[in-house]
Design an enzyme around this catalytic site. Sequence first.
Site, PDB file in Angstrom:
ATOM      1  N   ILE A  30     -46.129   1.119  26.937  1.00  0.00           N
ATOM      2  CA  ILE A  30     -46.749   1.431  28.233  1.00  0.00           C
ATOM      3  C   ILE A  30     -45.728   1.948  29.249  1.00  0.00           C
ATOM      4  CG2 ILE A  30     -46.518  -0.819  29.382  1.00  0.00           C
ATOM      5  CD1 ILE A  30     -49.527  -0.675  30.000  1.00  0.00           C
ATOM      6  N   GLN A  93     -35.426  -9.421  25.363  1.00  0.00           N
ATOM      7  CA  GLN A  93     -36.800  -9.659  24.902  1.00  0.00           C
ATOM      8  C   GLN A  93     -37.631 -10.249  26.038  1.00  0.00           C
ATOM      9  OE1 GLN A  93     -37.196 -12.100  21.348  1.00  0.00           O
ATOM     10  NE2 GLN A  93     -39.381 -11.643  21.158  1.00  0.00           N
ATOM     11  N   HIS A  99     -41.394  -7.455  17.776  1.00  0.00           N
ATOM     12  CA  HIS A  99     -41.772  -6.036  17.795  1.00  0.00           C
ATOM     13  C   HIS A  99     -40.535  -5.174  17.634  1.00  0.00           C
ATOM     14  CE1 HIS A  99     -41.137  -7.478  21.909  1.00  0.00           C
ATOM     15  NE2 HIS A  99     -40.644  -6.280  22.202  1.00  0.00           N
TER      16      HIS A  99
HETATM   17  P1  AMP Z   1     -39.159  -6.330  24.948  1.00  0.00           P
HETATM   18  O1  AMP Z   1     -38.572  -6.270  26.344  1.00  0.00           O
HETATM   19  O2  AMP Z   1     -38.205  -5.986  23.864  1.00  0.00           O
HETATM   20  O3  AMP Z   1     -39.833  -7.678  24.726  1.00  0.00           O
HETATM   21  O4  AMP Z   1     -40.259  -5.211  24.891  1.00  0.00           O
HETATM   22  C1  AMP Z   1     -41.535  -5.358  25.416  1.00  0.00           C
HETATM   23  C2  AMP Z   1     -42.115  -3.974  25.556  1.00  0.00           C
HETATM   24  O5  AMP Z   1     -43.528  -4.078  25.642  1.00  0.00           O
HETATM   25  C3  AMP Z   1     -41.638  -3.220  26.796  1.00  0.00           C
HETATM   26  O6  AMP Z   1     -41.018  -1.998  26.402  1.00  0.00           O
HETATM   27  C4  AMP Z   1     -42.937  -2.975  27.579  1.00  0.00           C
HETATM   28  O7  AMP Z   1     -42.945  -1.741  28.258  1.00  0.00           O
HETATM   29  C5  AMP Z   1     -43.987  -3.047  26.495  1.00  0.00           C
HETATM   30  N1  AMP Z   1     -45.320  -3.428  26.913  1.00  0.00           N
HETATM   31  C6  AMP Z   1     -45.671  -4.453  27.713  1.00  0.00           C
HETATM   32  N2  AMP Z   1     -47.011  -4.515  27.861  1.00  0.00           N
HETATM   33  C7  AMP Z   1     -47.524  -3.498  27.128  1.00  0.00           C
HETATM   34  C8  AMP Z   1     -48.842  -3.012  26.870  1.00  0.00           C
HETATM   35  N3  AMP Z   1     -49.925  -3.605  27.392  1.00  0.00           N
HETATM   36  N4  AMP Z   1     -48.993  -1.930  26.073  1.00  0.00           N
HETATM   37  C9  AMP Z   1     -47.904  -1.311  25.558  1.00  0.00           C
HETATM   38  N5  AMP Z   1     -46.638  -1.719  25.739  1.00  0.00           N
HETATM   39  C10 AMP Z   1     -46.437  -2.797  26.522  1.00  0.00           C
END
Ligand code: AMP
Length: 113
Positions: A30, A93, A99
């Site tokens: 996102i 994270q 992920h």
């Molecule tokens: P991390 O910081 O490694 O845990 O990555 C989490 C990721 O999830 C970040 O890059 C966010 O931009 C992404 N994210 C959070 N909410 C959503 C969502 N609803 N749809 C798509 N990506 C998301």
Amino acid sequence: MDCIFCKIANKEISSNIIFEDDKIIAFHDINPQAPYHILVLPKKHIETLLDLKEEDKELIGHIYLIINKIAKDLKFEQRGYRVVVNCKEEAGQTIFHLHFHVLAGRTMEWPPG
Ligand code: AMP
Ligand code: ZN
């Protein structure tokens, strides 16, 4: 369980899905940090990379093969791409459902920030 990625995996929350099968889902981040920024994750809730179990070996191999398929489908495999897993807070994270970030479409820097 109040996990946003579980909710995305079971379609309680919508996302821009680019691949899905019975074990994994991939969708556009996102808040993209590159022209292509895709998240690939197991549908099963695994909190962090550290929580992988012996039984998850095949799942992780499958994730990497699907990452390669996505790279070919979206045609960034020739230029290259970066796969990142942030494990726990200090690594960045923020969502505690394992992920894999797939980043492509621009020159990446090293070391990462
Ligand atoms: P991390 O910081 O490694 O845990 O990555 C989490 C990721 O999830 C970040 O890059 C966010 O931009 C992404 N994210 C959070 N909410 C959503 C969502 N609803 N749809 C798509 N990506 C998301
Ligand atoms: Zn989850």
